[in-house]
Write a protein that holds these residues in place. Structure first.
Motif, PDB file in Angstrom:
ATOM      1  N   CYS A 128     -55.994 -14.830 -44.517  1.00 14.94           N
ATOM      2  CA  CYS A 128     -54.997 -13.906 -43.996  1.00 14.94           C
ATOM      3  C   CYS A 128     -54.702 -14.261 -42.537  1.00 14.94           C
ATOM      4  O   CYS A 128     -55.622 -14.325 -41.720  1.00 14.94           O
ATOM      5  CB  CYS A 128     -55.515 -12.473 -44.079  1.00 14.94           C
ATOM      6  SG  CYS A 128     -54.399 -11.313 -43.277  1.00 14.94           S
ATOM      7  N   CYS A 131     -55.626 -10.736 -40.216  1.00 13.52           N
ATOM      8  CA  CYS A 131     -56.990 -10.248 -39.972  1.00 13.52           C
ATOM      9  C   CYS A 131     -58.048 -11.339 -40.132  1.00 13.52           C
ATOM     10  O   CYS A 131     -59.221 -11.115 -39.825  1.00 13.52           O
ATOM     11  CB  CYS A 131     -57.312  -9.065 -40.881  1.00 13.52           C
ATOM     12  SG  CYS A 131     -57.461  -9.513 -42.610  1.00 13.52           S
ATOM     13  N   CYS A 148     -52.896  -9.960 -48.683  1.00 15.26           N
ATOM     14  CA  CYS A 148     -54.181  -9.472 -48.173  1.00 15.26           C
ATOM     15  C   CYS A 148     -54.422  -8.034 -48.635  1.00 15.26           C
ATOM     16  O   CYS A 148     -53.531  -7.192 -48.527  1.00 15.26           O
ATOM     17  CB  CYS A 148     -54.187  -9.540 -46.642  1.00 15.26           C
ATOM     18  SG  CYS A 148     -55.710  -8.939 -45.905  1.00 15.26           S
ATOM     19  N   ASP A 150     -56.309  -5.878 -47.247  1.00 14.16           N
ATOM     20  CA  ASP A 150     -56.464  -4.968 -46.115  1.00 14.16           C
ATOM     21  C   ASP A 150     -55.151  -4.610 -45.438  1.00 14.16           C
ATOM     22  O   ASP A 150     -54.959  -3.481 -45.010  1.00 14.16           O
ATOM     23  CB  ASP A 150     -57.409  -5.582 -45.075  1.00 14.16           C
ATOM     24  CG  ASP A 150     -58.803  -5.753 -45.639  1.00 14.16           C
ATOM     25  OD1 ASP A 150     -59.142  -5.007 -46.579  1.00 14.16           O
ATOM     26  OD2 ASP A 150     -59.544  -6.620 -45.153  1.00 14.16           O
ATOM     27  N   ASP A 151     -54.253  -5.585 -45.321  1.00 11.81           N
ATOM     28  CA  ASP A 151     -53.034  -5.309 -44.554  1.00 11.81           C
ATOM     29  C   ASP A 151     -51.751  -5.816 -45.209  1.00 11.81           C
ATOM     30  O   ASP A 151     -50.679  -5.744 -44.615  1.00 11.81           O
ATOM     31  CB  ASP A 151     -53.176  -5.890 -43.132  1.00 11.81           C
ATOM     32  CG  ASP A 151     -53.645  -7.342 -43.171  1.00 11.81           C
ATOM     33  OD1 ASP A 151     -53.062  -8.119 -43.944  1.00 11.81           O
ATOM     34  OD2 ASP A 151     -54.606  -7.666 -42.455  1.00 11.81           O
TER      35      ASP A 151
HETATM   36 ZN   LIG Z   1     -55.467  -9.346 -43.693  1.00 14.28          ZN
END
Ligand SMILES: [Zn+2]
Length: 219
Positions: A128, A131, A148, A150-151
């Motif tokens: 990613c 992050c 990703c 997470d984001d």
């Molecule tokens: Zn990420």
């Protein structure tokens, strides 16, 4: 203790487990350089100059840094060397240093993974850009393809995780490792099958370390 393993073999993971288990520092040449440069020591400034000119840091400078680092109090109970020695000449220097400081010859742990498997593993790596999280399509794929978890950023296939670059890195590794491994083959050398889950690889490492300890005690 020396840890030898090709790029993508999970050497970093094993180094941090070993470090935790034994309570000894893991010393890598890269980290050593960064610290010396950060602290602006004489050696650090010298290294910085060489690197900024795009030249390779020569053996003598690495040796001086290593001598300094391995003389630190936290290395008194032992240390793990990661990525050194890369040549037989460096291995000879290390042996001389160990003898001079009253230490035994190193325990050599060689994490072995077949090249075609490494290429498979590394080609499946995605990262990613936001992050820094690393995914592997083989065993830790993101839940939505290419994004990703997470984001939601679009994952990247880094240049140095592509087949051609990996092959070159592996060839370079083979070229320097083979003579170093042969150099240590008669001593406390253990080949660890790295083609297993990290926990299993670590269990083999622990076993080798324990065998080595018994051998040292009975000498
Ligand atoms: Zn990420």
């Amino acid at each position: 203790m020396l840890l030898i393993g090709p790029p993508g073999s999970g050497k970093g993971t094993q180094a941090s487990r070993l470090k935790q288990w034994l309570g000894i520092p893991a010393v890598s040449t890269g980290e050593m350089f960064r610290l010396e440069i950060e602290k602006k020591t004489e050696l650090g400034l010298e290294a910085e100059k060489v690197i900024s000119q795009g030249r390779l840091v020569d053996d003598l400078l690495v040796q001086k840094m290593l001598e300094t680092r391995l003389s630190d109090p936290d290395c008194r109970r032992g240390f793990l060397l990661d990525g050194y020695p890369r040549t037989v000449a460096q291995a000879v220097f290390l042996s001389q240093f160990l003898a001079k400081t009253g230490r035994p010859e190193p325990l050599v742990l060689h994490i072995d993974v077949p090249a075609d498997l490494l290429i498979q593993r590394m080609s499946a790596r995605r990262s990613c850009p936001l992050c820094g999280r690393i995914y592997n399509l083989l065993n830790s794929a993101p839940s939505k393809a290419d994004l990703c978890d997470d984001d939601g950023s679009m994952l990247l296939h880094r240049e140095d995780d592509r087949g051609e670059v990996i092959r070159e890195r592996l060839e370079a590794y083979e070229t320097w490792t083979r003579p170093v491994v042969e150099h240590y083959a008669g001593g406390s050398y253990y080949k660890i099958n790295g083609n297993r889950a990290p926990a299993e690889v670590f269990a083999s490492i622990v076993e080798s370390v324990n065998i080595h300890r018994v051998q040292l005690q009975t000498k």
